[in-house]
Write a protein that holds these residues in place. Structure first.
Motif, short mmCIF file in Angstrom:
data_model
loop_
_atom_site.label_atom_id
_atom_site.label_comp_id
_atom_site.label_asym_id
_atom_site.label_seq_id
_atom_site.Cartn_x
_atom_site.Cartn_y
_atom_site.Cartn_z
N MET A 1 0.80 -1.04 0.04
CA MET A 1 0.02 0.10 0.02
C MET A 1 0.87 1.18 -0.04
O MET A 1 2.04 1.37 0.56
CB MET A 1 -0.88 0.05 1.23
CG MET A 1 -1.94 1.34 1.31
SD MET A 1 -2.67 1.18 2.88
CE MET A 1 -4.25 0.21 2.06
N LYS A 2 0.43 2.23 -0.91
CA LYS A 2 1.13 3.44 -0.84
C LYS A 2 0.71 4.53 0.18
O LYS A 2 -0.30 4.62 0.52
CB LYS A 2 1.01 4.15 -2.13
CG LYS A 2 1.46 3.29 -3.30
CD LYS A 2 1.33 4.11 -4.57
CE LYS A 2 1.75 3.33 -5.96
NZ LYS A 2 1.49 4.17 -7.01
N LEU A 3 1.75 5.07 1.01
CA LEU A 3 1.49 6.03 2.03
C LEU A 3 2.06 7.10 1.93
O LEU A 3 3.32 7.32 1.86
CB LEU A 3 1.84 5.39 3.30
CG LEU A 3 1.73 5.98 4.70
CD1 LEU A 3 0.46 6.47 4.99
CD2 LEU A 3 2.55 5.35 5.92
N SER A 4 1.23 8.32 2.07
CA SER A 4 1.81 9.69 2.06
C SER A 4 1.81 10.10 3.37
O SER A 4 0.66 9.98 4.04
CB SER A 4 1.44 10.54 0.89
OG SER A 4 2.06 10.05 -0.31
N ILE A 5 2.82 11.26 3.99
CA ILE A 5 2.24 11.66 5.32
C ILE A 5 2.64 13.13 5.23
O ILE A 5 3.57 13.71 4.63
CB ILE A 5 3.62 11.07 6.17
CG1 ILE A 5 3.61 9.53 6.30
CG2 ILE A 5 3.76 11.71 7.61
CD1 ILE A 5 4.99 9.03 7.05
N ILE A 6 1.57 13.83 5.78
CA ILE A 6 1.97 15.25 6.10
C ILE A 6 2.00 15.58 7.43
O ILE A 6 1.17 15.21 8.37
CB ILE A 6 0.23 15.84 5.25
CG1 ILE A 6 0.16 15.55 3.91
CG2 ILE A 6 0.46 17.33 5.63
CD1 ILE A 6 -1.39 15.96 3.60
N GLY A 7 3.00 16.06 7.75
CA GLY A 7 3.28 16.66 9.02
C GLY A 7 4.26 15.60 9.72
O GLY A 7 3.84 14.82 10.75
N ALA A 8 5.34 15.26 9.21
CA ALA A 8 6.27 14.28 9.86
C ALA A 8 7.12 14.64 10.84
O ALA A 8 8.11 14.78 10.69
CB ALA A 8 7.28 13.80 8.66
N GLY A 9 6.45 14.87 12.02
CA GLY A 9 6.99 15.30 13.47
C GLY A 9 7.36 14.10 14.13
O GLY A 9 7.48 12.85 13.47
#
Length: 286
Positions: A1-9
């Motif tokens: 599954m493809k995963l994108s992250i917004i806010g990688a703190g």
């Protein structure tokens, strides 16, 4: 599954790293600055680093929004201007429900939330905590299903609530973490007033706290309760209140409120009703 992250703190990096290690394909990693995004990509081990102001997400299956709450709307706007359709978006906020992502439904994006009930001091320190962490999940059925799969994949556990219960859930979480910290800060301050150095005060209180937590792992709160309230020791409670009042009336009020709640637990545990009534009288008179 493809995963994108917004806010990688801290949270985004921790979850991104575990997801990558368990087979997810990391696509975009978005942070406030490009430098922060580059650091996040390095820790996660994959992904295309982007600065939030210029970010444009590539097509993906799952979007994880791990921004501060006041930046979730910005993340939604970013997704709306990106070439993404038929994806699933999850945010990691404890305070907000999935309703905050409602505008994304116009792009056929299913929405939910997946909040880790854990405190991550840093991404590296967060990794070993994942297996002990429960995630609170809510949202549309397909989004909840995706959240379950993500949580299981990274080796964590989950529970589900209704979206309208999110604020009440978060209040419980705040009391269990920040509230406990604040309460212990009051206790530490009392020991400092007794003449102990702050470091020593913390050192001697922590075993007591740890013992209490171990008790709660095996019995309910009523049975785990110990101390003068459970015993119905009116004299000790009265002396405690007097001592606190002499140095800090706000600390006395905290003690009194907690003692009233402890009385309820003591009744459930079967403590002597006559003794408990005497304790109640002391608390009411304080």
């Amino acid at each position: 599954m493809k995963l994108s992250i917004i806010g990688a703190g801290r949270v985004g990096q921790t979850l991104g790293r575990r997801a990558r290690e368990t087979g997810f394909e990391i696509i975009d990693v978005v942070c406030r600055t490009k430098a922060s995004a580059n650091r996040a990509v390095k820790f996660i081990g994959a992904g295309r680093a982007q600065a939030a102001a210029k970010a444009r997400l590539s097509p993906t299956d799952l979007i994880l929004i791990a921004t501060p709450d006041d930046k979730i709307a910005d993340a939604v706007a970013m997704i709306q201007t990106s070439p993404i359709n038929k994806a699933i978006a999850l945010h990691t906020s404890g305070a907000s429900s999935s309703a905050i992502l409602e505008p994304l439904k116009e792009k056929n994006i299913l929405v939910g939330s997946c909040h880790p009930l854990q405190s991550f001091a840093s991404p590296a320190q967060g990794l070993p905590l994942i297996s002990q962490t429960y995630f609170c999940i809510e949202g549309e059925a397909a989004a909840v299903g995706a959240a379950r799969r993500l949580v299981r994949a990274i080796g964590a556990r989950y529970f589900e609530i209704k979206p309208e219960m999110k604020s009440l859930y978060h209040a419980a979480a705040v009391m269990s973490s920040g509230g406990v910290t604040a309460l212990l800060a009051v206790a530490i301050d009392m020991l400092i007033r007794c003449g102990l150095p702050e470091k020593e005060a913390r050192k001697i209180l922590l075993p007591l706290v740890e013992g209490t937590l171990k008790n709660l792992q095996t019995v309910d709160a009523a049975q785990a309760l110990t101390g003068p309230i459970r015993r119905g020791d009116m004299g000790t409670v009265e002396r405690n209140l007097q001592a606190l009042k002499a140095v800090d009336e706000s600390a006395m009020e905290i003690y009194r409120l907690l003692a009233k709640r402890s009385l309820q637990l003591a009744r459930q545990a079967g403590s002597d009703k006559k003794l408990l009534r005497r304790v109640q009288q002391v608390l009411d008179a304080s």
